[in-house]
Write an enzyme that holds these catalytic residues in place. Structure first.
Site, mmCIF file in Angstrom:
data_model
loop_
_atom_site.group_PDB
_atom_site.id
_atom_site.type_symbol
_atom_site.label_atom_id
_atom_site.label_comp_id
_atom_site.label_asym_id
_atom_site.label_seq_id
_atom_site.Cartn_x
_atom_site.Cartn_y
_atom_site.Cartn_z
ATOM 1 N N PHE A 1 19.188 -9.478 4.476
ATOM 2 C CA PHE A 1 19.443 -8.344 3.594
ATOM 3 C C PHE A 1 19.999 -8.829 2.247
ATOM 4 O O PHE A 1 20.103 -10.015 1.982
ATOM 5 C CB PHE A 1 20.406 -7.373 4.263
ATOM 6 C CG PHE A 1 19.741 -6.371 5.188
ATOM 7 C CD1 PHE A 1 18.453 -6.567 5.668
ATOM 8 C CD2 PHE A 1 20.412 -5.226 5.586
ATOM 9 C CE1 PHE A 1 17.840 -5.663 6.524
ATOM 10 C CE2 PHE A 1 19.816 -4.305 6.438
ATOM 11 C CZ PHE A 1 18.537 -4.516 6.908
ATOM 12 N N SER A 2 20.387 -7.877 1.414
ATOM 13 C CA SER A 2 20.727 -8.148 0.014
ATOM 14 C C SER A 2 21.945 -9.056 -0.136
ATOM 15 O O SER A 2 22.801 -9.139 0.743
ATOM 16 C CB SER A 2 20.972 -6.834 -0.718
ATOM 17 O OG SER A 2 19.785 -6.091 -0.811
ATOM 18 N N ARG B 1 27.997 -5.203 4.278
ATOM 19 C CA ARG B 1 26.836 -5.853 3.686
ATOM 20 C C ARG B 1 26.908 -6.029 2.167
ATOM 21 O O ARG B 1 27.818 -5.595 1.506
ATOM 22 C CB ARG B 1 25.571 -5.078 4.049
ATOM 23 C CG ARG B 1 25.510 -3.613 3.632
ATOM 24 C CD ARG B 1 24.142 -3.062 4.041
ATOM 25 N NE ARG B 1 23.965 -1.639 3.787
ATOM 26 C CZ ARG B 1 24.140 -0.693 4.691
ATOM 27 N NH1 ARG B 1 24.539 -1.005 5.913
ATOM 28 N NH2 ARG B 1 23.931 0.585 4.387
ATOM 29 N N ASP B 2 25.860 -6.715 1.670
ATOM 30 C CA ASP B 2 25.523 -6.848 0.246
ATOM 31 C C ASP B 2 26.572 -7.632 -0.551
ATOM 32 O O ASP B 2 27.147 -7.131 -1.520
ATOM 33 C CB ASP B 2 25.309 -5.471 -0.391
ATOM 34 C CG ASP B 2 24.289 -4.635 0.352
ATOM 35 O OD1 ASP B 2 23.490 -5.220 1.111
ATOM 36 O OD2 ASP B 2 24.284 -3.394 0.196
ATOM 37 N N TRP C 1 5.645 -5.316 0.596
ATOM 38 C CA TRP C 1 6.808 -4.490 0.275
ATOM 39 C C TRP C 1 7.858 -5.276 -0.487
ATOM 40 O O TRP C 1 8.129 -6.430 -0.198
ATOM 41 C CB TRP C 1 7.426 -3.972 1.576
ATOM 42 C CG TRP C 1 8.735 -3.285 1.362
ATOM 43 C CD1 TRP C 1 9.970 -3.863 1.312
ATOM 44 C CD2 TRP C 1 8.941 -1.892 1.141
ATOM 45 N NE1 TRP C 1 10.944 -2.915 1.075
ATOM 46 C CE2 TRP C 1 10.338 -1.693 0.967
ATOM 47 C CE3 TRP C 1 8.091 -0.789 1.079
ATOM 48 C CZ2 TRP C 1 10.898 -0.437 0.745
ATOM 49 C CZ3 TRP C 1 8.641 0.466 0.857
ATOM 50 C CH2 TRP C 1 10.022 0.640 0.690
ATOM 51 N N MET C 2 8.515 -4.573 -1.451
ATOM 52 C CA MET C 2 9.669 -5.113 -2.163
ATOM 53 C C MET C 2 10.677 -4.001 -2.366
ATOM 54 O O MET C 2 10.297 -2.857 -2.642
ATOM 55 C CB MET C 2 9.262 -5.669 -3.527
ATOM 56 C CG MET C 2 10.439 -6.185 -4.365
ATOM 57 S SD MET C 2 9.953 -6.725 -6.027
ATOM 58 C CE MET C 2 9.651 -5.141 -6.822
ATOM 59 N N ASN C 3 11.994 -4.320 -2.227
ATOM 60 C CA ASN C 3 13.009 -3.390 -2.703
ATOM 61 C C ASN C 3 14.094 -4.140 -3.483
ATOM 62 O O ASN C 3 13.755 -4.774 -4.485
ATOM 63 C CB ASN C 3 13.548 -2.465 -1.602
ATOM 64 C CG ASN C 3 14.153 -3.132 -0.398
ATOM 65 O OD1 ASN C 3 13.446 -3.702 0.434
ATOM 66 N ND2 ASN C 3 15.467 -3.044 -0.247
ATOM 67 N N ASP C 4 15.348 -4.104 -3.095
ATOM 68 C CA ASP C 4 16.463 -4.533 -3.953
ATOM 69 C C ASP C 4 16.281 -5.916 -4.580
ATOM 70 O O ASP C 4 15.889 -6.863 -3.894
ATOM 71 C CB ASP C 4 17.760 -4.605 -3.144
ATOM 72 C CG ASP C 4 18.090 -3.315 -2.426
ATOM 73 O OD1 ASP C 4 17.376 -2.323 -2.619
ATOM 74 O OD2 ASP C 4 19.054 -3.325 -1.650
#
Length: 490
Positions: free
Chosen positions: A68-69, A133-134, A9-12
Site C-alpha cells: 500500500f501507499s 497506514r500510509d 490499474w493505478m491509484n495513489d
C-alpha cells in the site's frame, strides 16, 4: 500532460523523490489487470516533470501482503546502513497490507531507485491494528541533532500519528493529531512539510495534508490541509478546529458550509491522495495527486484495449502567501514545461449572450481574463467539435463562485459522475483563471482550473472531448473586455 501507465490499474502516487537530477514517481499499481487488486508500486521517471518514462514495477505484492501507499527518502548520512556515505541508499516506506492487519515496512535501493530489496527485519513499525497506514517520512532538523519523522494514520480513528527514528528501522511514538476538522470519512495519505510565508525564511509554517474518503468537499474522496507549527514532537494548527467526539465520528455528515471552513487542496471531485517530493528545496515543494474519485474510479469504463485506468494531476509547486486580509493561504502553481508559446486572442467587448467560438487544441492551457463592467458573470463552454462531451465553466459574480458543470454526455459514465462542482473565489472587477485540459482516453478528459493566482483550484474529469472548441457567453449584461491566452501541449 497527465501521467498514466501504459496498462492496468493505478491509484495513489507513492514515494515521490528527486535524486541525482531525476524525479521518481511511484504509484499504487496492479501489474495483473485494471481492477483495484494485487497492489504493488509502479514506477516512472522524469527530468522535467513533463515527459515521463515508465519502468518495470518497483516493489511487488506477495502472498503475505499487498504494497500500500508510502514514501521514499534519500538516506544522506547512511543512517540505515543500507548504502554508504558517498552513495546513499533510497529507502521506501510502505504499508504491508494483509487481511485484518496493516503495518509499516521498508525496502531499499542502491541503484538509484530502479531495483528494490525488502528489509529482512520488516515490519519496522507495527501497532497490531487493521488500518494503520500510509507512512510519510522526512528529515527533521531544528539546527541541533536531526532525526527522521514518520507521519502515518490510524484511518478509522481519524488520527495522524508521529514517530521518530535515528536509523529508519526503529521507531518511537511522539504524538498524535486529531480527530478534528473534516471527519466524514477515514483519513489517509498524510504528508507534512515546511514552507516560508511569502518566501520569508524567518516566517516558516508547517502544512499537514490529510486525504479523506468519503467526506471530501465535492463529495466522495478529497484532500484537506492544515497550516500550523511543528516543534519536532507535536503539530499545532494555527487555527485549531473543534475536536470531534466519538459520537460524531460515526459516519459524521458535515454541511457544505462547515466543509468550506476547512482548508482544501482542491475543490473538485478528482484530486486525491496528493503528496510531495522528497529531495527538493523548500521553495520547490511539488505535489502530484491521483486524478480520480473513489465513488466511481472502478466504474468508469476501461479503455477498449484495457490499457490503463486513472491518471495523475499536473505537478503543482506549493507556496504559502498572505492574502489582502493577512490570512495565510496555500498556493498551487502548475509545473508545466511542455507547452507552446501562448497565442493571445483579444475578443474585445462581449454583448449579452454573445458566443464567439475559438478552436482549442486537444491538450493545453487557456488563460481567461475578463473585465466584467456591469456583467454578473461569464460562461465558458468547452466541448468537442461535434458538440459532445466537455464541461461548462461558470463564474457567478454575485456569489463570488466558480462552477464546473460536467452533466452533459455522461450516459456511458457512472451515475455518481455527473453534476456541478463549485468553489468560492475572491470578488474582483476582473475575472481571471487558468484552465488546463487534456484528452485522457475515449471516455474522459481532464480539466484543472486555477483561480485567484492558484489560491483556489478545482480538478475534474469530464466527458471526453478532443479537437474541441471554446464558446464564451456573458451573464446579466455585457462584459467590457475578454482576452484569451491559448497554449498547446507539445
Amino acid at each position: 500532460m497527465h501521467f498514466a501507465p501504459r496498462h492496468n490499474w493505478m491509484n495513489d502516487p507513492n514515494g515521490l523523490v528527486h535524486h541525482d537530477g531525476v524525479h521518481h514517481l511511484y504509484f499504487q499499481y496492479n501489474p495483473q489487470g485494471n481492477a483495484h487488486a494485487n497492489l504493488s508500486w509502479g514506477h516512472a521517471t522524469s527530468t522535467d516533470l513533463a515527459v515521463w518514462t515508465e519502468h518495470a514495477p518497483a516493489i511487488l505484492w506477495d502472498d503475505d501482503a499487498q504494497i500500500f501507499s508510502g514514501s521514499t527518502v534519500v538516506d544522506h548520512g547512511n543512517t540505515s546502513g543500507f548504502g554508504t556515505a558517498d552513495a546513499p541508499a533510497l529507502v521506501a516506506f510502505y504499508t504491508a497490507a494483509a487481511p485484518g492487519h496493516q503495518a509499516q515496512s521498508i525496502a531499499y535501493s542502491t541503484d538509484g531507485g530502479h531495483s528494490w530489496e525488502k528489509y529482512h527485519g520488516n515490519p519496522v513499525l507495527d501497532r497490531g491494528t487493521s488500518d494503520f497506514r500510509d507512512p510519510k517520512v522526512f528529515r527533521y532538523d531544528d539546527g541541533a541533532d536531526g532525526y527522521w519523522v514518520m507521519v502515518a494514520v490510524e484511518a478509522h480513528d481519524r488520527q495522524v500519528l508521529f514517530h521518530r527514528s535515528d536509523d529508519l528501522k526503529t521507531w518511537t511514538f511522539l504524538s498524535a493529531y486529531g480527530p478534528a476538522g473534516p471527519v466524514g470519512g477515514v483519513w489517509e495519505c498524510p504528508d507534512m512539510f515546511p514552507l516560508a510565508v511569502d518566501g520569508d525564511e524567518d516566517d516558516v509554517r508547517w502544512v499537514l495534508l490529510i486525504s479523506l474518503n468519503p467526506g471530501g468537499i465535492a463529495g466522495g474522496s478529497g484532500t484537506h490541509h492544515v497550516i500550523g507549527d511543528f516543534d519536532g514532537v507535536s503539530f499545532r494548527p494555527t487555527t485549531p478546529y473543534p475536536p470531534a467526539t466519538p459520537e460524531t465520528l460515526v459516519e459524521r455528515s458535515q454541511t457544505r458550509e462547515q466543509l468550506e471552513g476547512f482548508g482544501w487542496i482542491d475543490f473538485g471531485r478528482d484530486c486525491y491522495a496528493g503528496v510531495t517530493f522528497d529531495g527538493l528545496a523548500r521553495h520547490e515543494r511539488t505535489l502530484i495527486a491521483w486524478m480520480d474519485n473513489w465513488e466511481y474510479a472502478g466504474s468508469i469504463p476501461a479503455d477498449p484495449e484495457a490499457r490503463y485506468r486513472s491518471a495523475m494531476t499536473l505537478p503543482r509547486r506549493l507556496s504559502l502567501v498572505r492574502d489582502g486580509e493577512g490570512v495565510v493561504r496555500l498556493r498551487q502553481t502548475p509545473v508545466a514545461t511542455g507547452i507552446t508559446e501562448e497565442r493571445v486572442v483579444d475578443l474585445g467587448r462581449l454583448e449579452r449572450n454573445s458566443s464567439p467560438t475559438q478552436e482549442i487544441p486537444t491538450s493545453g492551457r487557456i488563460r481567461i481574463s475578463a473585465r466584467l463592467g456591469t456583467s454578473q458573470g461569464l460562461e465558458v463552454r468547452l466541448e468537442g467539435q461535434d458538440g459532445r462531451g466537455g464541461a461548462v465553466l461558470r463564474y457567478d459574480r454575485g456569489a463570488a463562485r466558480i462552477e464546473l458543470d460536467r452533466s452533459r454526455g455522461v450516459e456511458h459514465l457512472p451515475t455518481a459522475f455527473g453534476g456541478v462542482q463549485t468553489m468560492p473565489v475572491a470578488d474582483a472587477e476582473e475575472f481571471r483563471c487558468d484552465v488546463w485540459f487534456d484528452s485522457l482516453n475515449d471516455e474522459v478528459s481532464a480539466v484543472e482550473v486555477f483561480a485567484d493566482d492558484g489560491d483556489r483550484v478545482l480538478t475534474s474529469l469530464v466527458p471526453a472531448f478532443s479537437g474541441g472548441v471554446l464558446r464564451i457567453s456573458t451573464v446579466g449584461g455585457p462584459v467590457e473586455a475578454v482576452s484569451l491566452g491559448i497554449a498547446e501541449a507539445r
